[in-house]
Design an enzyme around this catalytic site. Structure first.
Site, PDB file in Angstrom:
ATOM      1  CG  ASN A  59      -2.585 -53.150 -13.205  1.00  0.00           C
ATOM      2  OD1 ASN A  59      -1.151 -52.965 -12.675  1.00  0.00           O
ATOM      3  ND2 ASN A  59      -2.699 -52.618 -14.168  1.00  0.00           N
ATOM      4  CG  HIS A  81      -0.603 -42.958 -18.879  1.00  0.00           C
ATOM      5  ND1 HIS A  81      -1.421 -42.611 -18.412  1.00  0.00           N
ATOM      6  CD2 HIS A  81      -0.045 -44.298 -18.595  1.00  0.00           C
ATOM      7  CE1 HIS A  81      -2.368 -43.399 -17.529  1.00  0.00           C
ATOM      8  NE2 HIS A  81      -1.439 -44.256 -17.273  1.00  0.00           N
ATOM      9  CG  ASN A 112      -5.626 -46.943 -21.197  1.00  0.00           C
ATOM     10  OD1 ASN A 112      -5.102 -45.717 -21.304  1.00  0.00           O
ATOM     11  ND2 ASN A 112      -6.147 -47.800 -20.261  1.00  0.00           N
ATOM     12  CG  ASP A 154       2.132 -47.923 -18.230  1.00  0.00           C
ATOM     13  OD1 ASP A 154       2.420 -48.716 -17.950  1.00  0.00           O
ATOM     14  OD2 ASP A 154       1.370 -46.979 -19.039  1.00  0.00           O
TER      15      ASP A 154
END
Length: 428
Positions: free
Chosen positions: A90, A230, A276, A303
């Site tokens: 991303n 996650h 998140n 993450d």
């Protein structure tokens, strides 16, 4: 070529051994090894692990160099004991073509602090509508094997099925960010008692669990590899445990912050705790620890999600989601898993090196600490105790939830193919 003798280290937490590094490989492991011509590192009381591997890192380059670059991110990784990281797709532009993943891969080679394996997007622009160039990314110089729209869920079941079918041709894996979008519209934190009391939009556990349930069935139907990013709820643990009991090719990761922190911290309204998936309940945290210990959850992944100051120093609703984690991951795992007796150091090596390297099909990493193997190694002082100060981070961003918290353990040395990237806790 440089010779380095690591003397008296507890290999994977076991008996003290000497480890001789000659050039890029481990030459010998034993007792009383000859130090002739070698640089000696006295490692009495230190634990020697294979270099850590992170399956889930956001390096932000290209496009968001204000929060992180490949160089600063890999420096942070080395400080944390990592010798390889997987860089999420991303970015801006999205890593959905061979050209972008090759750019990230080359930047990693230039940085020299750890290996960077790009992750390719599943869909064009992470929009969930059309498959990206999966085959071209795999065939590129970057050799992509892991594909993810992380940050967004591949919520279209047909697209997800097609992706699983496509990557099967080259033993790839789809890593799913499990978040049903309609169930999380406007969500700000975990749905439960705390969200009700604070009046913040709730993020129900079922939004994660429903996607996992669907996707393990799809993976079984297609006969392909699925990885769950996650994992954060006790219900998700049970779904993965069930899928594995069926013999399906499903793996899962948990973040350090979901092993330690709970949604009670959101009462402070400090956006550093906004992430998140969201921080969950104490019961979820304990279930995640048990699942990591028994192998239901395969690995720890950071993450690592760096954000500039202005994206976090604001009101909760406007703040970005995410936490940096590369430099604190091993310490959090020591506190939550080793110091509690749930894992020994050999278990840490399995969950933070062997398994993530195997899931990512990463050659040269996650290998045994034995003669003839690549000298990708991490030396840890488990007796160290220190207060986290983000001002000293190698990462460009400072959005850590651990500021001011005392954590155990410190990486003293990291070796990438025999070359020290960290010496005495500092970048080489």
């Amino acid at each position: 070529m440089t010779k380095i003798l690591v003397r008296g280290a507890r290999v994977l937490g076991g008996a003290a051994r000497d480890v001789l590094i000659d050039g890029e490989t481990i030459a010998e492991v034993g007792a009383g090894l000859d130090a002739d011509g070698a640089t000696v590192i006295e490692a009495d009381g230190l634990v020697l692990l294979p270099g850590l591997v992170d399956l889930h890192t956001h390096l932000r380059e290209p496009g968001r160099e204000d929060s992180e670059t490949v160089l600063t991110g890999t420096r942070a990784a080395a400080i944390g004991g990592f010798t390889a990281v997987h860089a999420m797709a991303n970015t801006f532009p999205v890593a959905d073509t061979a050209g972008v993943v090759e750019q990230v891969w080359r930047l990693g080679r230039e940085s020299g602090y750890c290996d960077v394996q790009p992750i390719g997007a599943v869909t064009v622009g992470l929009e969930g509508k059309q498959l990206a160039e999966l085959g071209a990314m795999h065939d590129s110089a970057a050799g992509v094997r892991v594909f993810s729209d992380d940050g967004k869920c591949v919520d279209d079941a047909v697209i997800m099925r097609r992706a699983l079918e496509y990557v099967k041709a080259f033993d790839g894996v789809v890593a799913q960010h499990a978040q049903e979008p309609r169930l999380t519209e406007g969500a700000q934190m975990n749905e439960g008692v705390v969200s009700a009391e604070l009046g913040l939009g709730g993020w129900p556990a079922v939004a994660e669990e429903s996607i996992i349930a669907r996707d393990v069935l799809l993976a079984a139907h297609v006969g392909s590899r699925l990885h769950i990013c996650h994992l954060s709820t006790a219900g998700s643990v049970e779904l993965v445990r069930w899928a594995k009991s069926k013999g399906w090719n499903v793996t899962a990761e948990v973040t350090p912050h979901h092993l330690l922190l709970t949604d009670e911290l959101v009462r402070s309204y400090n956006p550093v705790y906004k992430v998140n998936p969201p921080l969950r309940t104490e019961a979820d945290v304990l279930a995640l620890r048990e699942a990591l210990a028994d192998g239901t959850i395969d690995c720890v992944a950071t993450d690592h999600a760096p954000h500039p100051h202005e994206d976090k120093d604001c009101e909760w609703a406007a703040a970005a989601m995410g936490m940096v984690g590369l430099e604190t991951a091993l310490s959090v795992v020591q506190q939550t898993m080793v110091d509690t007796g749930l894992l020994d150091w050999a278990g840490v090596a399995d969950r933070m090196s062997f398994r993530p390297a195997r899931i990512g099909r990463l050659d040269g990493h996650g290998r045994p600490v034995s003669a003839g193997e690549p000298a990708n190694l991490t030396l840890v002082d488990p007796a160290y105790r220190g207060v986290v100060d983000p001002a000293g981070f190698a990462s460009r961003s400072r959005n850590t939830p651990y500021e001011g918290r005392e954590l155990p353990g410190r990486v003293t040395h990291t070796f990438l193919r025999g070359r020290a990237t960290v010496v005495d806790g500092n970048l080489a």
